[in-house]
Design a protein around this motif. Sequence first.
Motif, mmCIF file in Angstrom:
data_model
loop_
_atom_site.group_PDB
_atom_site.id
_atom_site.type_symbol
_atom_site.label_atom_id
_atom_site.label_comp_id
_atom_site.label_asym_id
_atom_site.label_seq_id
_atom_site.Cartn_x
_atom_site.Cartn_y
_atom_site.Cartn_z
ATOM 1 N N ARG A 1 2.468 -20.044 12.224
ATOM 2 C CA ARG A 1 3.487 -20.734 13.015
ATOM 3 C C ARG A 1 4.579 -21.340 12.136
ATOM 4 N NH1 ARG A 1 1.953 -21.443 18.376
ATOM 5 N NH2 ARG A 1 -0.278 -21.196 18.831
ATOM 6 N N THR A 2 4.224 -21.811 10.957
ATOM 7 C CA THR A 2 5.221 -22.434 10.077
ATOM 8 C C THR A 2 6.023 -21.397 9.298
ATOM 9 O OG1 THR A 2 3.605 -22.667 8.276
ATOM 10 C CG2 THR A 2 3.817 -24.506 9.821
ATOM 11 N N TYR A 3 5.688 -20.116 9.457
ATOM 12 C CA TYR A 3 6.409 -19.035 8.777
ATOM 13 C C TYR A 3 7.196 -18.208 9.796
ATOM 14 C CZ TYR A 3 7.085 -15.846 4.792
ATOM 15 O OH TYR A 3 7.608 -15.085 3.759
ATOM 16 N N ASP A 4 7.624 -18.880 10.871
ATOM 17 C CA ASP A 4 8.473 -18.275 11.905
ATOM 18 C C ASP A 4 7.787 -17.143 12.663
ATOM 19 O OD1 ASP A 4 10.581 -20.013 11.308
ATOM 20 O OD2 ASP A 4 11.358 -18.682 9.750
ATOM 21 N N ILE A 5 6.469 -17.157 12.739
ATOM 22 C CA ILE A 5 5.758 -16.179 13.557
ATOM 23 C C ILE A 5 5.487 -16.843 14.906
ATOM 24 C CG2 ILE A 5 3.690 -14.736 13.768
ATOM 25 C CD1 ILE A 5 3.571 -14.847 10.645
ATOM 26 N N THR A 6 6.199 -16.360 15.926
ATOM 27 C CA THR A 6 6.161 -17.000 17.233
ATOM 28 C C THR A 6 5.593 -16.091 18.325
ATOM 29 O OG1 THR A 6 8.437 -16.276 17.667
ATOM 30 C CG2 THR A 6 8.142 -18.455 16.668
ATOM 31 N N ASP A 7 5.361 -14.813 18.017
ATOM 32 C CA ASP A 7 4.852 -13.871 19.006
ATOM 33 C C ASP A 7 3.438 -14.283 19.416
ATOM 34 O OD1 ASP A 7 3.268 -11.385 19.818
ATOM 35 O OD2 ASP A 7 5.309 -10.595 19.807
ATOM 36 N N LEU A 8 3.271 -14.622 20.681
ATOM 37 C CA LEU A 8 1.979 -15.145 21.140
ATOM 38 C C LEU A 8 0.873 -14.103 21.050
ATOM 39 C CD1 LEU A 8 3.064 -17.266 24.240
ATOM 40 C CD2 LEU A 8 2.598 -18.034 21.902
ATOM 41 N N GLY A 9 1.221 -12.821 21.252
ATOM 42 C CA GLY A 9 0.222 -11.774 21.128
ATOM 43 C C GLY A 9 -0.314 -11.669 19.714
ATOM 44 N N ILE A 10 0.574 -11.743 18.730
ATOM 45 C CA ILE A 10 0.158 -11.677 17.329
ATOM 46 C C ILE A 10 -0.662 -12.904 16.959
ATOM 47 C CG2 ILE A 10 1.004 -11.739 14.943
ATOM 48 C CD1 ILE A 10 3.347 -9.991 15.869
ATOM 49 N N LEU A 11 -0.208 -14.080 17.374
ATOM 50 C CA LEU A 11 -0.948 -15.307 17.065
ATOM 51 C C LEU A 11 -2.349 -15.255 17.665
ATOM 52 C CD1 LEU A 11 1.864 -17.958 17.679
ATOM 53 C CD2 LEU A 11 1.005 -17.158 15.465
ATOM 54 N N SER A 12 -2.468 -14.760 18.882
ATOM 55 C CA SER A 12 -3.774 -14.669 19.536
ATOM 56 C C SER A 12 -4.674 -13.648 18.840
ATOM 57 C CB SER A 12 -3.584 -14.293 21.009
ATOM 58 O OG SER A 12 -4.828 -14.122 21.648
ATOM 59 N N ALA A 13 -4.114 -12.470 18.537
ATOM 60 C CA ALA A 13 -4.913 -11.419 17.899
ATOM 61 C C ALA A 13 -5.413 -11.852 16.529
ATOM 62 C CB ALA A 13 -4.089 -10.144 17.781
ATOM 63 N N MET A 14 -4.547 -12.495 15.748
ATOM 64 C CA MET A 14 -4.940 -12.901 14.403
ATOM 65 C C MET A 14 -5.874 -14.107 14.428
ATOM 66 S SD MET A 14 -1.503 -12.046 12.170
ATOM 67 C CE MET A 14 -2.333 -12.351 10.599
ATOM 68 N N ASN A 15 -5.905 -14.809 15.545
ATOM 69 C CA ASN A 15 -6.874 -15.889 15.701
ATOM 70 C C ASN A 15 -8.239 -15.346 16.112
ATOM 71 O OD1 ASN A 15 -7.573 -18.759 15.868
ATOM 72 N ND2 ASN A 15 -7.729 -18.405 18.069
ATOM 73 N N GLU A 16 -8.249 -14.143 16.694
ATOM 74 C CA GLU A 16 -9.499 -13.550 17.167
ATOM 75 C C GLU A 16 -10.188 -12.684 16.120
ATOM 76 O OE1 GLU A 16 -8.260 -11.314 20.518
ATOM 77 O OE2 GLU A 16 -7.932 -13.058 21.811
ATOM 78 N N VAL A 17 -9.410 -11.952 15.308
ATOM 79 C CA VAL A 17 -10.005 -10.993 14.374
ATOM 80 C C VAL A 17 -10.458 -11.719 13.105
ATOM 81 C CG1 VAL A 17 -9.627 -8.899 13.020
ATOM 82 C CG2 VAL A 17 -8.540 -9.148 15.274
ATOM 83 N N PRO A 18 -11.724 -11.619 12.739
ATOM 84 C CA PRO A 18 -12.253 -12.347 11.573
ATOM 85 C C PRO A 18 -11.871 -11.684 10.247
ATOM 86 C CG PRO A 18 -13.989 -11.036 12.576
ATOM 87 C CD PRO A 18 -12.783 -10.869 13.451
ATOM 88 N N ARG A 19 -10.882 -12.216 9.585
ATOM 89 C CA ARG A 19 -10.438 -11.652 8.301
ATOM 90 C C ARG A 19 -11.572 -11.615 7.280
ATOM 91 N NH1 ARG A 19 -4.981 -11.618 6.736
ATOM 92 N NH2 ARG A 19 -5.458 -12.462 4.661
ATOM 93 N N GLU A 20 -12.448 -12.600 7.322
ATOM 94 C CA GLU A 20 -13.522 -12.679 6.327
ATOM 95 C C GLU A 20 -14.450 -11.466 6.402
ATOM 96 O OE1 GLU A 20 -15.214 -14.620 10.004
ATOM 97 O OE2 GLU A 20 -13.271 -14.612 8.971
ATOM 98 N N ALA A 21 -14.523 -10.815 7.571
ATOM 99 C CA ALA A 21 -15.397 -9.652 7.725
ATOM 100 C C ALA A 21 -14.902 -8.463 6.912
ATOM 101 C CB ALA A 21 -15.497 -9.270 9.193
ATOM 102 N N PHE A 22 -13.630 -8.475 6.514
ATOM 103 C CA PHE A 22 -13.042 -7.371 5.770
ATOM 104 C C PHE A 22 -12.905 -7.690 4.278
ATOM 105 C CE2 PHE A 22 -11.866 -7.162 10.164
ATOM 106 C CZ PHE A 22 -11.991 -5.821 10.482
ATOM 107 N N ALA A 23 -13.472 -8.812 3.864
ATOM 108 C CA ALA A 23 -13.443 -9.232 2.463
ATOM 109 C C ALA A 23 -14.816 -9.028 1.827
ATOM 110 C CB ALA A 23 -13.046 -10.706 2.366
ATOM 111 N N PRO A 24 -14.874 -8.829 0.503
ATOM 112 C CA PRO A 24 -16.169 -8.723 -0.180
ATOM 113 C C PRO A 24 -16.992 -9.995 0.020
ATOM 114 C CG PRO A 24 -14.362 -8.052 -1.617
ATOM 115 C CD PRO A 24 -13.735 -8.680 -0.418
ATOM 116 N N ASP A 25 -18.307 -9.860 -0.009
ATOM 117 C CA ASP A 25 -19.180 -11.012 0.230
ATOM 118 C C ASP A 25 -18.852 -12.183 -0.684
ATOM 119 O OD1 ASP A 25 -20.507 -9.640 2.205
ATOM 120 O OD2 ASP A 25 -22.179 -9.021 0.926
ATOM 121 N N GLU A 26 -18.569 -11.889 -1.953
ATOM 122 C CA GLU A 26 -18.321 -12.960 -2.914
ATOM 123 C C GLU A 26 -16.945 -13.608 -2.754
ATOM 124 O OE1 GLU A 26 -16.935 -9.116 -4.829
ATOM 125 O OE2 GLU A 26 -18.609 -9.796 -3.564
ATOM 126 N N ALA A 27 -16.101 -13.039 -1.890
ATOM 127 C CA ALA A 27 -14.731 -13.565 -1.760
ATOM 128 C C ALA A 27 -14.375 -13.926 -0.326
ATOM 129 C CB ALA A 27 -13.739 -12.539 -2.307
#
Length: 222
Positions: A17-43
């Motif tokens: 939101r502080t980087y001028d991302i205002t699209d509600l669909g994008i904000l909702s999708a990125m709040n739902e998808v777990p980024r940590e699931a795509f990172a190595p276990d140690e990171a």
Amino acid sequence: MIDFARVRRMMVDHQLRTYDITDLGILSAMNEVPREAFAPDEAKGLAYSDQSLPVAHTEDGGRWLLPAMIFGRLLQNLQVRAGERTLVVASALGYEAVVMQRLGARPTILESDAGVAERTRALLAEHGAGSVEVVVGPLDGGCPDAAPFDVIYVNGAVQVRPQALLECLAEEGRLGVIVGDGSRTSRASLFVRSGDTFGSRAVFDAAAPLLRPFREELGFVF
């Protein structure tokens, strides 16, 4: 133990939101998808940091989970609409495709490393996106057999014009990529197809790891 749902919400509120991302669909999708699931276990604890995180090793430079604010803002500029066919080049194990699918798009992934492609398919299936096709082939060769695409997102920086990818765009299709050597002097740029010509404009400053297949050779000028 990290409360990833809470950290993800903080990412949306304090990075996107502080980087001028205002699209509600994008904000909702990125709040739902777990980024940590795509990172190595140690990171996994670094999945929400504002730095590029390596997630896979490949001979052509590796795969990276780009900072959420860079991905989100470029995605917003691409204006992905429901039903559109999208291509993700050098995906961070499928993260971007899952987000796009939440927006109603129909994503395909282009990956050059067969082992990474298999890992990506497994993660896609795990997160309800098993219908996303992962095509194995050279990143700079495009994906002509599956073209045309309404949107192409390149997950990294390029120094040379990605002509084969541009040729895979549909009429009025958009390609988003970071142009430059990957440093903070690079610019996130948007290409739009009109017939056989491709207009382009820089949209914001952004740093990202350079994809080796698109590295500038001595004497080349973009």
